[in-house]
Write a protein that holds these residues in place. Structure first.
Motif: not given
Length: 267
Positions: A175-176, A184-187, A250-252
């Motif tokens: 998440a960070d 960022g990195v999202t799943v 959609a980074h968050n």
């Protein structure tokens, strides 16, 4: 908002159905597409040609049996040698319907391997590179059966529940990574309900047989049982959501499970 030029997307099971629709959506945003699935050389090239016509800067087919960890390792290595993976879509899946007492053990092993273990392997190998670069998107195609159960689908339900849980763990662990500026990195997971794909055809045929082989009545009977909207989804609808999840905006959005199920799991 959904410009993916310069990004490389690896979509498992992308020669047909939902996987192909997602690949087409990502191609339309300019991503390079690593195609994978069960296809002849001619079929694979036709898919790649179509993705290039849809907007992909490049599209290439990669082989690998997702039931075999060694082949998955070689598959990921081949894709990453072609280009570091920015977007991973774990879509490949198989299903077999039978009661617990009648489910063959080898079928359990195959369904868990393709639908769950393969995603574990692709994520553990690809996510560290995404984090190092500060941008990454993982979209795992789960199912309503990752949220609620149905009879005669023990391995499939177990795999999809596991995929949802594993995705949440990965989302927390990464998440960070990166930043708002980098993306960022999202799943995340998408959980389709009844969707017009080959995987539902055995169940459609079974229901249609109750109505003298009338497919439309068979589909209507399936929908009436589970999906309040009484409408199936088109694979392109899942592709559109996957594309949005891959956008920098959609980074968050991470650690989510988004149903496209006509209200099935709201009941």
């Amino acid at each position: 908002m959904t410009d993916l030029k310069g990004k490389t997307a690896f979509v498992t099971g992308s020669v047909q159905g939902i996987g192909l629709a997602i690949a087409q959506a990502l191609a339309s945003a300019g991503a390079r597409i690593a195609v994978h699935g069960l296809a002849s050389k001619g079929e694979a090239e036709k898919v790649c040609e179509g993705l290039r016509e849809a907007g992909a800067r490049e599209a290439r087919f990669f082989e690998g049996d997702l039931r075999k960890p060694g082949e998955i390792k070689a598959l990921v290595k081949a894709v990453e040698n072609w280009g570091p993976v920015d977007i991973l879509v774990n879509n490949a899946g198989i299903q077999h319907t039978a009661t617990l007492a009648e489910m063959p053990r080898e079928t359990w092993d195959a369904v868990i391997a393709v639908n769950l273990s393969a995603a574990f392997d692709t994520m553990r190998m690809i996510l560290p590179g995404m984090a190092a670069r500060g941008f990454g998107r993982v979209v795992n195609i789960a199912s309503v059966h990752g949220i609620v159960a149905s009879k005669a689908k023990a391995p499939y339900v177990a795999a999809k529940f596991g995929l949802v849980g594993m995705s949440k763990v990965a989302a927390l662990e990464y998440a960070d990574a990166g930043s708002k500026a980098l993306g960022g990195v999202t799943v995340n997971c998408i959980a389709p309900g009844w969707t017009e794909t080959a995987i539902i055809e055995p169940q459609v045929k079974e229901r249609a047989a109750r109505f003298g082989g009338d497919r439309d009545k068979g589909v209507a009977d399936l929908l009436a049982e589970k999906q309040p909207s009484r409408r199936t989804s088109d694979p392109a609808e899942i592709g559109a959501l996957a594309l949005w999840l891959c956008a920098p905006v959609a980074h968050n959005v991470t650690g989510t499970v988004i149903p496209i199920d006509g209200g099935w799991t709201a009941q």
